[in-house]
Write a protein that holds these residues in place. Structure first.
Motif, short mmCIF file in Angstrom:
data_model
loop_
_atom_site.label_atom_id
_atom_site.label_comp_id
_atom_site.label_asym_id
_atom_site.label_seq_id
_atom_site.Cartn_x
_atom_site.Cartn_y
_atom_site.Cartn_z
N GLY A 54 0.79 -1.23 0.00
CA GLY A 54 0.00 0.00 0.00
C GLY A 54 0.82 1.28 0.00
O GLY A 54 0.29 2.36 -0.24
N THR A 55 2.11 1.16 0.27
CA THR A 55 2.97 2.35 0.29
C THR A 55 4.11 2.17 -0.71
O THR A 55 4.45 1.05 -1.10
CB THR A 55 3.58 2.59 1.68
OG1 THR A 55 4.49 1.53 1.99
CG2 THR A 55 2.50 2.68 2.76
N VAL A 56 4.71 3.28 -1.08
CA VAL A 56 5.84 3.24 -2.01
C VAL A 56 6.98 2.44 -1.39
O VAL A 56 7.63 1.62 -2.07
CB VAL A 56 6.30 4.66 -2.39
CG1 VAL A 56 7.61 4.63 -3.16
CG2 VAL A 56 5.22 5.37 -3.20
N ASP A 57 7.24 2.63 -0.11
CA ASP A 57 8.31 1.92 0.56
C ASP A 57 8.07 0.40 0.53
O ASP A 57 8.98 -0.38 0.24
CB ASP A 57 8.45 2.41 2.01
CG ASP A 57 9.64 1.80 2.71
OD1 ASP A 57 10.76 1.86 2.14
OD2 ASP A 57 9.46 1.27 3.82
N ALA A 58 6.85 -0.01 0.82
CA ALA A 58 6.51 -1.44 0.80
C ALA A 58 6.63 -2.01 -0.61
O ALA A 58 7.13 -3.14 -0.79
CB ALA A 58 5.10 -1.65 1.34
N ARG A 59 6.21 -1.24 -1.61
CA ARG A 59 6.34 -1.71 -2.99
C ARG A 59 7.80 -1.87 -3.37
O ARG A 59 8.19 -2.88 -3.99
CB ARG A 59 5.66 -0.72 -3.96
CG ARG A 59 4.17 -0.67 -3.82
CD ARG A 59 3.50 0.09 -4.93
NE ARG A 59 3.98 1.43 -5.17
CZ ARG A 59 3.25 2.52 -5.03
NH1 ARG A 59 1.99 2.44 -4.65
NH2 ARG A 59 3.76 3.70 -5.30
N ALA A 60 8.61 -0.90 -3.00
CA ALA A 60 10.04 -0.95 -3.34
C ALA A 60 10.72 -2.15 -2.67
O ALA A 60 11.54 -2.83 -3.30
CB ALA A 60 10.72 0.35 -2.93
N LYS A 61 10.39 -2.41 -1.42
CA LYS A 61 10.99 -3.54 -0.72
C LYS A 61 10.59 -4.86 -1.36
O LYS A 61 11.42 -5.74 -1.56
CB LYS A 61 10.60 -3.52 0.76
CG LYS A 61 11.33 -2.46 1.54
CD LYS A 61 10.90 -2.45 2.99
CE LYS A 61 11.61 -1.33 3.73
NZ LYS A 61 11.18 -1.23 5.13
N LEU A 62 9.31 -5.00 -1.67
CA LEU A 62 8.85 -6.24 -2.30
C LEU A 62 9.49 -6.40 -3.67
O LEU A 62 9.99 -7.49 -4.01
CB LEU A 62 7.33 -6.28 -2.42
CG LEU A 62 6.78 -7.52 -3.15
CD1 LEU A 62 7.14 -8.80 -2.40
CD2 LEU A 62 5.28 -7.40 -3.36
N GLN A 87 11.32 -0.95 -11.38
CA GLN A 87 11.23 0.40 -11.95
C GLN A 87 9.92 1.08 -11.60
O GLN A 87 9.88 2.28 -11.37
CB GLN A 87 11.40 0.34 -13.46
CG GLN A 87 12.80 -0.03 -13.89
CD GLN A 87 12.90 -0.26 -15.40
OE1 GLN A 87 11.90 -0.27 -16.11
NE2 GLN A 87 14.11 -0.44 -15.88
N GLY A 88 8.84 0.32 -11.57
CA GLY A 88 7.53 0.90 -11.28
C GLY A 88 7.23 1.09 -9.81
O GLY A 88 6.30 1.81 -9.44
#
Length: 115
Positions: A54-62, A87-88
């Motif tokens: 749900g967050t940019v940080d969580a997306r980047a980590k995954l 990248q996204g």
């Protein structure tokens, strides 16, 4: 709602794949598109972690974890789409969703199932 699309697609496809009961005609057709160990791990990581993005940080980590798992895969679409996912991850939600959908499709096309 759009952020749940890939997870729903993965879960639905897994159910369809399991219900096919070994019907090989629905499997991957190109030998380099068949799931290998690194691709399996990457797809599993994505499927299990997607709901928490749900967050940019969580997306980047995954995305980074998925990319790390996929980088040695011989399954070109999974390996390549893991880069797209990275990248996204730090872009807007729509860009993330497009990358997530592309990665989910690569997994499903390679024969990934929930397990």
């Amino acid at each position: 709602m759009r952020t749940r699309t890939a997870a729903v697609v993965l879960a639905g496809a897994a159910l369809l794949t399991v219900s096919a009961c070994g019907d090989d005609s629905a499997g991957p057709t190109h030998p380099t598109h068949r799931l290998d160990g690194p691709a399996q791990r990457a797809c599993d990581l994505f499927a299990h972690g997607y709901k928490e993005t749900g967050t940019v940080d969580a997306r980047a980590k995954l995305a980074a974890r998925v990319r790390e798992a996929a980088k040695t895969s011989a399954v070109d679409p999974v390996r390549n789409m893991s880069g797209t996912l990275v990248q996204g991850a730090t872009n807007d939600a729509q860009t993330w969703q497009m990358g997530a959908d592309a990665f989910a499709k690569a997994c499903l096309d390679a024969g990934w199932t929930a397990g």
